[in-house]
Motif scaffolding. Structure first.
Motif, PDB file in Angstrom:
ATOM      1  N   ASP A 180       0.872  -1.252   0.086  1.00 27.13           N
ATOM      2  CA  ASP A 180      -0.002   0.064   0.175  1.00 27.13           C
ATOM      3  C   ASP A 180       0.688   1.183  -0.105  1.00 27.13           C
ATOM      4  OD1 ASP A 180      -2.642   1.206   0.131  1.00 27.13           O
ATOM      5  OD2 ASP A 180      -2.005   1.940   2.091  1.00 27.13           O
ATOM      6  N   ASP A 181       1.958   1.134   0.677  1.00 24.87           N
ATOM      7  CA  ASP A 181       2.796   2.327   0.606  1.00 24.87           C
ATOM      8  C   ASP A 181       3.375   2.573  -0.414  1.00 24.87           C
ATOM      9  OD1 ASP A 181       2.339   2.324   3.524  1.00 24.87           O
ATOM     10  OD2 ASP A 181       4.197   1.909   4.264  1.00 24.87           O
ATOM     11  N   GLU A 222       9.505   9.320   4.100  1.00 27.37           N
ATOM     12  CA  GLU A 222       8.599  10.198   3.607  1.00 27.37           C
ATOM     13  C   GLU A 222       7.427   8.776   2.849  1.00 27.37           C
ATOM     14  OE1 GLU A 222      10.175  12.296   0.188  1.00 27.37           O
ATOM     15  OE2 GLU A 222      11.295  13.781   1.706  1.00 27.37           O
ATOM     16  N   VAL A 223       8.048   7.865   2.589  1.00 28.58           N
ATOM     17  CA  VAL A 223       7.131   6.587   2.025  1.00 28.58           C
ATOM     18  C   VAL A 223       6.353   6.060   3.093  1.00 28.58           C
ATOM     19  CG1 VAL A 223       7.127   4.372   0.973  1.00 28.58           C
ATOM     20  CG2 VAL A 223       8.918   6.311   0.250  1.00 28.58           C
ATOM     21  N   VAL A 224       6.934   5.748   4.413  1.00 29.88           N
ATOM     22  CA  VAL A 224       6.230   4.827   5.274  1.00 29.88           C
ATOM     23  C   VAL A 224       4.933   5.714   5.992  1.00 29.88           C
ATOM     24  CG1 VAL A 224       7.614   5.800   7.285  1.00 29.88           C
ATOM     25  CG2 VAL A 224       6.581   3.303   7.165  1.00 29.88           C
ATOM     26  N   THR A 225       4.049   4.781   6.104  1.00 31.31           N
ATOM     27  CA  THR A 225       2.892   5.231   6.959  1.00 31.31           C
ATOM     28  C   THR A 225       2.801   4.911   8.407  1.00 31.31           C
ATOM     29  OG1 THR A 225       1.589   3.462   6.257  1.00 31.31           O
ATOM     30  CG2 THR A 225       1.490   5.361   4.518  1.00 31.31           C
ATOM     31  N   PRO A 226       1.835   5.627   9.089  1.00 28.55           N
ATOM     32  CA  PRO A 226       1.790   5.177  10.378  1.00 28.55           C
ATOM     33  C   PRO A 226       1.408   3.850  10.706  1.00 28.55           C
ATOM     34  CG  PRO A 226       0.725   7.338  10.014  1.00 28.55           C
ATOM     35  CD  PRO A 226       1.241   6.950   8.724  1.00 28.55           C
ATOM     36  N   THR A 249       7.799  10.031  14.913  1.00 31.19           N
ATOM     37  CA  THR A 249       7.006  11.205  15.468  1.00 31.19           C
ATOM     38  C   THR A 249       6.761  12.026  14.127  1.00 31.19           C
ATOM     39  OG1 THR A 249       9.027  12.687  16.104  1.00 31.19           O
ATOM     40  CG2 THR A 249       7.989  11.328  17.577  1.00 31.19           C
ATOM     41  N   GLN A 250       7.606  11.847  12.968  1.00 34.75           N
ATOM     42  CA  GLN A 250       7.491  12.734  11.800  1.00 34.75           C
ATOM     43  C   GLN A 250       6.687  11.782  10.757  1.00 34.75           C
ATOM     44  OE1 GLN A 250       8.520  16.049  11.778  1.00 34.75           O
ATOM     45  NE2 GLN A 250       8.953  15.323  14.081  1.00 34.75           N
ATOM     46  N   VAL A 251       6.087  10.641  10.957  1.00 36.17           N
ATOM     47  CA  VAL A 251       5.372  10.001   9.981  1.00 36.17           C
ATOM     48  C   VAL A 251       3.924  10.211   9.835  1.00 36.17           C
ATOM     49  CG1 VAL A 251       4.803   7.614   9.495  1.00 36.17           C
ATOM     50  CG2 VAL A 251       7.135   7.818  10.389  1.00 36.17           C
ATOM     51  N   THR A 252       3.419  10.669   8.679  1.00 32.68           N
ATOM     52  CA  THR A 252       2.099  11.078   8.659  1.00 32.68           C
ATOM     53  C   THR A 252       1.699  10.328   7.562  1.00 32.68           C
ATOM     54  OG1 THR A 252       2.799  12.596   6.917  1.00 32.68           O
ATOM     55  CG2 THR A 252       2.706  13.375   9.158  1.00 32.68           C
ATOM     56  N   GLU A 253       0.075  10.328   7.393  1.00 33.26           N
ATOM     57  CA  GLU A 253      -0.539   9.732   6.287  1.00 33.26           C
ATOM     58  C   GLU A 253      -0.545  10.377   5.399  1.00 33.26           C
ATOM     59  OE1 GLU A 253      -2.305   6.837   6.585  1.00 33.26           O
ATOM     60  OE2 GLU A 253      -2.576   6.532   8.624  1.00 33.26           O
ATOM     61  N   LYS A 254      -0.182   9.514   4.003  1.00 31.47           N
ATOM     62  CA  LYS A 254      -0.166   9.922   2.690  1.00 31.47           C
ATOM     63  C   LYS A 254      -1.397  10.268   2.124  1.00 31.47           C
ATOM     64  CE  LYS A 254       4.281   9.352   3.632  1.00 31.47           C
ATOM     65  NZ  LYS A 254       4.136   8.964   5.186  1.00 31.47           N
ATOM     66  N   LYS A 255      -1.331  11.444   1.369  1.00 31.77           N
ATOM     67  CA  LYS A 255      -2.665  11.584   0.515  1.00 31.77           C
ATOM     68  C   LYS A 255      -2.645  10.688  -0.752  1.00 31.77           C
ATOM     69  CE  LYS A 255      -2.688  16.572   1.705  1.00 31.77           C
ATOM     70  NZ  LYS A 255      -2.609  18.024   1.147  1.00 31.77           N
ATOM     71  N   ILE A 256      -3.802  10.086  -1.137  1.00 32.82           N
ATOM     72  CA  ILE A 256      -4.013   9.204  -1.893  1.00 32.82           C
ATOM     73  C   ILE A 256      -4.559   9.749  -3.332  1.00 32.82           C
ATOM     74  CG2 ILE A 256      -5.402   7.152  -2.696  1.00 32.82           C
ATOM     75  CD1 ILE A 256      -5.726   6.319   0.212  1.00 32.82           C
TER      76      ILE A 256
END
Length: 246
Positions: free
Chosen positions: A75-76, A108-112, A207-214
């Motif tokens: 998914d990432d 930048e790639v990884v999601t929560p 702490t800097q990992v965020t959800e990525k916009k699809i």
């Protein structure tokens, strides 16, 4: 004389008792350590992909966790390495090429969710060496080698592991032409996810990992098993085959 005999017998009894107490103490410590180790094997998080069939079948391996890790990884990379279509092969190819030139920005790639999965993987002690590198002698990697679809690639894989030479710069060449088959070879896919993705997340700041916009997918796509075809968007005037899958 009798007194000396009694003293000796008493010393023997005390020595035997001391040994028994020592053995009991050692056993208690071992059980405590094992219990603590077992406790660290479990990390609670919400599984997202329980409704997707788990194609991984390995003895003595938590394949539910590996399956979750695989799908979260896929998914990432779809969100980063193939924003134009739904073809997972493209994402795998682009991601792999990026790893070969050391161009993957994991932060930048990884999601929560993938970070949660990673935390669970970190607690699988057999999976890692003391320096946080992967332990290729772990059961999961044996299972992967035994079930990889491409037997030639599997032979190379097993050989490298047997001589402690499994490295990206060595295995990368034979893997290059096979990576696009990962969408159908789930064992190969599991190896790619563990080796080229999760093992690289130790340096990521959670702490800097965020959800990525699809991003909305366009009509550029191919079906698994078909050659990669660049089709024109359905909004343009094209021939009768445009926008359809073949």
């Amino acid at each position: 004389m009798k007194s000396k005999i009694k003293d000796n017998l008493l010393k023997v009894k005390l020595t035997t008792m001391s040994k028994s107490i020592l053995k009991l103490a050692v056993l208690t410590v071992l059980l405590t350590v094992l219990n603590c180790k077992n406790e660290t094997q479990t990390v609670d998080f919400d599984y997202k992909y329980t409704e997707t069939e788990n194609a991984l079948n390995c003895t003595d391996v938590d394949t539910k966790l590996i399956h979750e890790a695989l799908l979260s990884f896929e998914d990432d990379i779809m969100k980063t390495y193939n924003t134009r279509s739904s073809d997972l092969r493209v994402a795998y190819t682009n991601f792999f090429r990026a790893t070969q030139r050391k161009g993957v920005k994991y932060q930048e790639v990884v999601t929560p969710h993938s970070m949660e999965v990673f935390n669970a993987l970190k607690n699988q002690s057999q999976l890692w060496n003391a320096d946080n590198t992967l332990n290729y002698k772990a059961d999961i990697f044996t299972c992967i080698g035994d079930n990889m679809k491409d037997k030639g690639l599997a032979t190379t894989y097993k050989s490298l592991i047997s001589v402690n030479s499994m490295r990206a710069d060595i295995f990368g060449a034979p893997l290059l032409n096979k990576v696009k088959t990962a969408n159908t070879d789930r064992y190969l896919a599991a190896f790619i996810a563990l080796d080229l993705y999760y093992s690289k997340l130790f340096d990521v700041d959670p702490t800097q990992v965020t959800e990525k916009k699809i991003q909305e997918k366009t009509t550029y796509r191919t079906e698994p098993g078909k050659p990669l075809i660049k089709q024109k968007p359905a909004t343009e005037k094209t021939d009768d085959h445009a926008g359809h899958n073949h």
